[in-house]
Design an enzyme around this catalytic site. Sequence first.
Site, PDB file in Angstrom:
ATOM      1  N   GLN A 196       0.829  -1.199   0.000  1.00 47.19           N
ATOM      2  CA  GLN A 196       0.000   0.000   0.000  1.00 47.19           C
ATOM      3  C   GLN A 196       0.866   1.252   0.000  1.00 47.19           C
ATOM      4  OE1 GLN A 196      -1.329   1.012   3.765  1.00 47.19           O
ATOM      5  NE2 GLN A 196      -3.284   1.896   3.178  1.00 47.19           N
TER       6      GLN A 196
ATOM      7  N   SER B 278       4.456  -1.777   4.392  1.00 49.05           N
ATOM      8  CA  SER B 278       4.948  -3.099   4.781  1.00 49.05           C
ATOM      9  C   SER B 278       4.978  -3.997   3.555  1.00 49.05           C
ATOM     10  CB  SER B 278       4.105  -3.695   5.904  1.00 49.05           C
ATOM     11  OG  SER B 278       2.762  -3.726   5.535  1.00 49.05           O
TER      12      SER B 278
ATOM     13  N   GLU C 294      -6.577   9.368  17.598  1.00 45.62           N
ATOM     14  CA  GLU C 294      -7.198  10.698  17.523  1.00 45.62           C
ATOM     15  C   GLU C 294      -8.170  10.763  16.335  1.00 45.62           C
ATOM     16  OE1 GLU C 294      -3.860  10.229  17.931  1.00 45.62           O
ATOM     17  OE2 GLU C 294      -3.884  10.711  20.068  1.00 45.62           O
TER      18      GLU C 294
ATOM     19  N   SER D  91       0.421   6.597   2.848  1.00 39.87           N
ATOM     20  CA  SER D  91       1.028   7.581   3.754  1.00 39.87           C
ATOM     21  C   SER D  91       2.287   8.207   3.162  1.00 39.87           C
ATOM     22  CB  SER D  91       1.427   6.914   5.068  1.00 39.87           C
ATOM     23  OG  SER D  91       0.293   6.538   5.781  1.00 39.87           O
TER      24      SER D  91
ATOM     25  N   GLU E 217      -9.733  -1.721   5.904  1.00 40.53           N
ATOM     26  CA  GLU E 217      -8.543  -1.922   6.726  1.00 40.53           C
ATOM     27  C   GLU E 217      -8.897  -1.913   8.202  1.00 40.53           C
ATOM     28  OE1 GLU E 217      -5.772   1.313   6.776  1.00 40.53           O
ATOM     29  OE2 GLU E 217      -4.121   0.041   7.475  1.00 40.53           O
TER      30      GLU E 217
END
Lengths: 365, 365, 391, 391
Positions: free
Chosen positions: C110, C145, C361, C113, C228
Amino acid sequence: MTLLYTEVEEELRASVRDLLADRCGSAAVLRRAESEAPYDMDLWKTLSRDIGVAGLLVPEEYGGAGASAREVAVVLEELGRAVAPLPFLTSSVLATKALLQVGEEDLIQELASGETTAALVVSLAASPYRPLPETVTVTDGVLNGEIRAVAGADVADVLLVPVGTALYQVEAADVRIDVVPSLDLTRPVATVTFSDTPGEAIGRLDTRRVLNFGAGLLASEQLGVAEWCLSTTLSYIKERHQFARPVGSFQAIKHRMADLWLDVVRARAAARNAADLLATDQGASGEGEATGDRELAAAVAASWCSEVAVHVAEESVQLHGGIGMTWEHPVHLYLKRAKSTEIAFGTPGAHREAVAALADLPAPA
Amino acid sequence: MTLLYTEVEEELRASVRDLLADRCGSAAVLRRAESEAPYDMDLWKTLSRDIGVAGLLVPEEYGGAGASAREVAVVLEELGRAVAPLPFLTSSVLATKALLQVGEEDLIQELASGETTAALVVSLAASPYRPLPETVTVTDGVLNGEIRAVAGADVADVLLVPVGTALYQVEAADVRIDVVPSLDLTRPVATVTFSDTPGEAIGRLDTRRVLNFGAGLLASEQLGVAEWCLSTTLSYIKERHQFARPVGSFQAIKHRMADLWLDVVRARAAARNAADLLATDQGASGEGEATGDRELAAAVAASWCSEVAVHVAEESVQLHGGIGMTWEHPVHLYLKRAKSTEIAFGTPGAHREAVAALADLPAPA
Amino acid sequence: MALDEKAVKERAAAFLAGHDPAGDRLEFLRARFDAGLAWVHFPEGLGGLGAARELQNVVERELEGTPQINPGLQTIGLGMAAPTILTFGTDEQRKRFLRPLWTGEEIWCQLFSEPGAGSDLATLGTRAVRDGDEWVVDGQKVWTSGAHHSRWAILVARTDVDVPKHRGLTYFVCDMHAPGVEVRPLRQITGEAEFNEVFLTGVRLGDDLRLGEVGDGWRVAQTTLMNERVAIGGAPVRRGGGVVGLVADTWRSRPEARTHDLHQRLLRLWVEAEVTRLAGTRLREQLSAGQPGPEGSGMKLAFADLNQALSGLDVELRGEEGLVYDDWTFRRSDSVDFFGRGPGYRYLRAKGNSIEGGTSEILRNIIAERVLGLPSEPRVDKDVPWKDLPR
Amino acid sequence: MALDEKAVKERAAAFLAGHDPAGDRLEFLRARFDAGLAWVHFPEGLGGLGAARELQNVVERELEGTPQINPGLQTIGLGMAAPTILTFGTDEQRKRFLRPLWTGEEIWCQLFSEPGAGSDLATLGTRAVRDGDEWVVDGQKVWTSGAHHSRWAILVARTDVDVPKHRGLTYFVCDMHAPGVEVRPLRQITGEAEFNEVFLTGVRLGDDLRLGEVGDGWRVAQTTLMNERVAIGGAPVRRGGGVVGLVADTWRSRPEARTHDLHQRLLRLWVEAEVTRLAGTRLREQLSAGQPGPEGSGMKLAFADLNQALSGLDVELRGEEGLVYDDWTFRRSDSVDFFGRGPGYRYLRAKGNSIEGGTSEILRNIIAERVLGLPSEPRVDKDVPWKDLPR
């Protein structure tokens, strides 16, 4: 007494901080932690020679600075703030305090100069409130057995080994010291093995008093760890933008930071109070303030500051987000230090149990 | 087994909720709490007659609904949500369960219809895990002594008094019942005094099992209290503006609400699980699921839901600001109910101690 | 009409009758896919039977003991790429990618990010610029990963800098063997490198690797992320099992380490673990036939908190042993060996639980807004072109 | 040069030599004020000597055993009105108000909060409209303690609705005996009425009762509030004293109620109370010569948390006794009798500690922004005229 820092203490802090800023930045500490020599003994020599930290607790007549636990605490704050890999706590606080108790003048003088380094051979996890496990025996002046999780032994010249109520002096060269991979990269622990090792009985030691002294002052190191985490996190969240705003402008984050700040404010007061009362623990008999008050102050500071350091370090990792999970960012060094010192010289729970006895809050029957 | 609500349960809930919405609004509950008659016995009659709640636990052959702890739990949720001043918990759960255990058929039938109300005369603070204090004695069929902090006795026709392992039946008219000012305005407690009061031994009672059953189901009432507090607070902070924004748009508040929601989600699962397992506690011997599983489920639900109800109620007062501190706003009724039930039938700590035994997590020696 | 339990069972039995589990593993898996027994709720021809999702359990029971796929290595592919490709892929893309994805012949990773875009994923800056039938991609991704043994990646990149951030994104399948893809291990605080940084320099991707419309990448990514979060923390555990079971075992085996402080904390955590487990069970009951919703965020939040508190308690409870660490070696790891490593590792690794896959958060924001309906905060970035955002 | 300790001591001794403490109480207090021994840091002629604040302790020691003022009844006057009048009042106002305020001849109350303006005080809607030399005030105030026996109130009212909220406020001294002032007791969850609602209907106040400039009310109010927060939770306690001492006494006297759960929680709270006490001591050392700053907010926050946790534990610890309440009678009370009432009362009353005098949420904002320097949130009400704000 005052819970503030005196001018002299602030000057001492400034000198230590300047030197550490120069020689002990976080990148350097991390590199060193991965090397074969995690301790920075060159820096230690400089700090001892130029600022005299090694002899702070030592009376002037033995070549020391004749200072007290208050000044030691200030140095520990700074060392905590830098997670500095130095044997100050192990040699200049614990070993020196033990020697002052038994009155071993020659060795005290050597330690005060920083030329010789010593370590008290107890597990870093030893509690002031329980008898030490008896894993070492002495027969005819030779020691046998092993003690695990000892901090500072690997850089010590001289080892001080409590056996029963006696303190034995042993040359480090005569002993096997195996450093193990440690949770705290900047203060690794070792297994110390004695095999027919010659040792000299140098006096009687009240180990509880030494460990209590250590725990109460470790609170100041934990305060330093917490302060670094708090201020580093503050800077980060003021800079880091997400959703086109500084992360530190989000109210949920602000409120957590306010709570952390309040925890640290109270940690500072508790650590100062412990240092101030421990400063009255003088000489062999520990005269001065009543022992109970001193032990209570130490237990309060140790339990509070331990937990605050861990909590602030954990929040610091979280608030750094992904970057806080990387090896490259120094915050993990502080998390590991905080978590290790939580176990050192009594867990927070052990200190609270001591509070129960000292503050007359008896446990259920 | 399922942790969801069945269709039948949802229908039962809807009937109870409708009736309470009509007859048991918060203004009415508050007015009543300040009056001489805090319990609404008219409503109780209606609820028993029209919906049959008084006989839920009672088998059909005795005129009951032949339902189980699962349905009782749903009713308790609704009663908690309304802080309804009704003797359901005391008469239809505890007293009825005790009578089912001893097999006292006639009285069970009367209770099932709701025409007669009973109370088990134990302190509301009685713990399933400790022997009851022996403050009442029986000699020649008459009772003497007093039991304090009894809930529901003041509206009971019949009192059931455990003395040792025996259960005695006493007419309420023969007993002195002094209601004391109670923290919970909607379920006041009373001191019950026996002075040569005639009583009839009606069988042997396993009080622990009854109290455990009560504690495990009280969790559902606590869930109802927590749900009212959560949803009322949600509505309030969506409406209330400060700084020209709904209070509920501030992130710190949002995050706290998210945490409260998560607590309540877990309270619901725990309460459902306890009700489901307690539903297998049938008849005198308690056959069905293993007693250990049942007690563990009850202890888990009781400890979690107690604390969640108090926490959510406290947060609800706080998030209502000044208005939450006024007598006029109903939230204090919930806070007082939550705090009182925290003590009822075992504190959260007492239930966790039971968990230690049941889940093989032994205490320190 | 969709197949019922009996019909699915018959399909599985028929498949088993025709294929020898003792034969070639890959052949067996390919045939299983072709028989629609990979994921029964997928359409026929794409590894499924168009049946209800929960009937997959029937298949798993029937095919127990036969060659299996490797869920650890295939997490991203199975959990994130597959549902996204199914929902947004063209017929060609579904045909091309789903079979080798499921059999494990092709591993997926993936590329979402970025160093500058964590919680605020939509602000990501990796650019994809159109060049004829191709896109040229430049940027840096992180927390990937399995990148070093992946054949494909799901990638979100910015294709328009002049519109507000959510609107200028496009979703691609990235060829991890393409020139310009460089993978570097990223060391974590545990010492190991479970993740990678991926540098994309002039990587050329054909337009046939685009998933969904140009500019629709945010919506496509939402499907991926919802799937996910359900995957994390959604697995059933037995009472007293999982991480709390591990700490309880430490507790039981060390009577000398017990104190009342630790005991009380352990009991609280045991109860919390149990109610969290029950809530997970209840949620799965609710979802058994439905789609993942925002409620799953609560479970992930709870599991992260619990893992952190429990692993922290474990270190403290072990006392002296808690001061040591099992292994600081810098090495790649393909999955999280939570139970196989030491207490220090678990303590450190669990810190990531509240960051990866949506920080706690962000999850609280999601619960507050999407479950509880609380108003969003004033947005300063709503109508601002991405290129003009402060960063 | 300011007076030193010795000089202050001499003044006190000289005053005592000239005034008989056994004589008329009020005469004695008035004379003490006139001698500058009321608050030594106030200017001469206004009850002070222009000396350092901490020298007040010297005076208190010297005058121990003489007639004293009533700090409970005079809290608002002494803690909030006086410093504000000193800072912003005209000479006439200072002369008129400060002496009877200090002696207690005139009691003061505070008219700030409104039902619609709690944390967001600046949004308050009570109007003051100028009419020649007078102002006509209309509105509703709430949470006013002591209103029913007050002579004066400090009042903030809106004098301009066309400017943003902070800029349209003006600060007044309100005559509580004026026609149109109606005081109604406000019952609290404890059963008693410690506070009042105050309805202001066409109340006419002379312009000479205005404190500070028209439109400057927000700035004037800040001085009042800073002084309030320091007053709360600022009092020194001995180790193990205060609320934790009370719970500890319960604990000591009831061995049969002790459990390990309660013990562990009590120990944690005892430690927290002790470190909070030490932090308070340290803060007082820092402030001994200075002015109250935002750090004091932290102490109030901590004390509120502690009082709530401790009073909650106390109820639980008492078990059966915790189920009863001492008195639900609806009656007025002039001050908080925290130690004289039962555990249930303390539990309920402590809930107000995190609301009154600045909610804990507002205090956290203050710490975050003014102590830690974190950026403020995006403001939606910054440049909006008050009349156009959503509410």
